[in-house]
Motif scaffolding. Structure first.
Motif, mmCIF file in Angstrom:
data_model
loop_
_atom_site.group_PDB
_atom_site.id
_atom_site.type_symbol
_atom_site.label_atom_id
_atom_site.label_comp_id
_atom_site.label_asym_id
_atom_site.label_seq_id
_atom_site.Cartn_x
_atom_site.Cartn_y
_atom_site.Cartn_z
ATOM 1 N N ARG A 138 0.790 -1.142 0.030
ATOM 2 C CA ARG A 138 -0.071 0.145 -0.063
ATOM 3 C C ARG A 138 0.837 1.092 0.044
ATOM 4 N NH1 ARG A 138 -3.955 -1.923 4.921
ATOM 5 N NH2 ARG A 138 -2.024 -1.566 5.888
ATOM 6 N N VAL A 139 0.652 2.007 -1.016
ATOM 7 C CA VAL A 139 1.646 3.256 -1.089
ATOM 8 C C VAL A 139 0.799 4.461 -1.538
ATOM 9 C CG1 VAL A 139 3.440 1.801 -1.988
ATOM 10 C CG2 VAL A 139 1.999 2.519 -3.796
ATOM 11 N N ASP A 140 1.532 5.631 -1.208
ATOM 12 C CA ASP A 140 0.910 6.930 -1.479
ATOM 13 C C ASP A 140 1.160 7.252 -2.823
ATOM 14 O OD1 ASP A 140 3.322 8.213 -1.085
ATOM 15 O OD2 ASP A 140 3.013 8.613 0.947
ATOM 16 N N ASP A 141 0.432 8.216 -3.420
ATOM 17 C CA ASP A 141 0.977 8.624 -4.851
ATOM 18 C C ASP A 141 2.268 9.222 -4.893
ATOM 19 O OD1 ASP A 141 -1.795 8.308 -5.782
ATOM 20 O OD2 ASP A 141 -2.489 10.407 -5.392
ATOM 21 N N ASN A 142 2.971 9.602 -3.997
ATOM 22 C CA ASN A 142 4.258 10.095 -4.160
ATOM 23 C C ASN A 142 5.393 8.788 -4.421
ATOM 24 O OD1 ASN A 142 3.710 12.822 -3.795
ATOM 25 N ND2 ASN A 142 4.132 12.860 -1.792
#
Length: 213
Positions: A138-142
């Motif tokens: 799970r990763v953020d857009d950055n």
């Protein structure tokens, strides 16, 4: 900030473990990475979290090394339709709670709940059953582009080709039937093991069916 879940299936545990190590080195928190691998007899780095005399139900094991990476917290988990696997991370926790009765859907439900299409979820589950290893992050857009590049660099299996290969031999979908009801999961700290136990109790699993190892 928006987040997305990246999920890839690898042919073996060695490739997948390198992906996990590189994701952590890139700054992805271990709490946001999951690994599920079949053929547990081939894993030399999984300790014995099963204990003795645990009986039927869920056994939650707290392992040492809270400051270590995700792979230090690998534990064993029984998945209907697959049997024993080694697993770690949020996906393992979801599967443990679901298999013990606090949720439904099994592995397919856990994967679709994480944003994987139902078709791909069936392929990934079947791929694990046949010896593959799944990594989900799970990763953020950055961080999404960098994490995706890491995961693609280690030769993940193409779900479209995989589906064609499986269907050519008569496969129509993952069969979740079968498997036992004893759930054994290893966590990298007692704190996370207690949190999993509390989730099971909140979901209706009586405390006498849970053993902290």
């Amino acid at each position: 900030m928006a987040t997305k879940t990246l999920t890839y299936l690898y042919r073996n545990y060695s490739e997948a473990s390198r992906v996990v190590t590189e994701l952590e080195a890139a700054g992805i928190p271990r709490d946001d990475i999951s690994l599920v691998s079949h053929h547990v007899e081939d894993r030399d780095d999984v300790g014995d979290h099963t204990g003795t005399g645990a009986g039927t139900g869920a056994a939650i094991g707290g392992t040492a090394g809270a400051a270590a990476g995700l792979l230090a917290g690998l534990g064993m988990l029984a998945i209907p339709g697959i049997g024993p696997v080694v697993a770690a991370g949020w996906l393992a926790s979801t599967l443990a709670v679901g298999a013990a009765g606090a949720a439904t859907g099994g592995l397919i439900g856990a994967l679709t709940g994480a944003g994987v299409s139902e078709d791909d979820a069936n392929l990934y589950a079947e791929g694990i059953r046949r010896g593959g290893t799944l990594v989900s992050a799970r990763v953020d857009d950055n961080r999404a582009a960098a994490a995706d590049a890491i995961m693609r660099r280690h030769n993940p299996m193409d779900p479209h080709k995989l589906g064609a290969e499986y269907r050519s031999s008569g496969w129509t979908g993952f069969d979740q039937q079968g498997g036992g009801d004893r759930i054994v999961v290893g966590f990298e700290s007692q704190e996370r093991a207690r949190a999993a136990r509390d989730a099971l109790v909140a979901g209706g699993i009586t405390s006498d069916r849970i053993e902290m190892l």
